[in-house]
Write a protein that holds these residues in place. Sequence first.
Motif: not given
Length: 163
Positions: A94-105, A107-114, A121-124
């Motif tokens: 398919g195709t990808v879309e770059d999602v520039a959403d710091p809050d989503l990033h 949440r994702y980082a917290a989930d990935l860490y868990a 976490r805390g990275r841009a």
Amino acid sequence: MASWTEFAAVAPRIAEVFGRRHAATGALCMLATLRPDGFPRISPMEPQFFEGELWIGGMPGTAKFRDLLADPRYSLHTATVDTQVSDGDAKIWGTVEDVADPDLHQRYAADLYARTGLDLRGRAFPYFFRADVVGAASVWVGEGHLDITTWRAGGAERVVRKH
């Protein structure tokens, strides 16, 4: 085009094989992108499921992500070492879309860490790609036959059984 959740609802056989193989390999897949010269590039990577979507993220500055920024088309193939594909095999594209959403990033980082202990976490995130699916295929071998299942956006799964 379909989000992962939409894809899984209309192509459950393929989504199940992809998800099972994704989990069995520790999320390892082979990502195909298009290089600037038009030739394909194959790269190992670990796409992640989060909030009903399939995400392609990773180390900034890699060639595969430059490829996706230039041309958003991709293909993902589940990793396997079994030439008999006794546990199935799947690929999506398919195709990808770059999602520039710091809050989503974050949440994702917290989930990935868990889930994995990898601490982002805390990275841009310079880029964070949501993978939409336009087509998919899987194979399953068992009980004396081979099932090849295909799907295209807007349609239903189609199974061809070979003996």
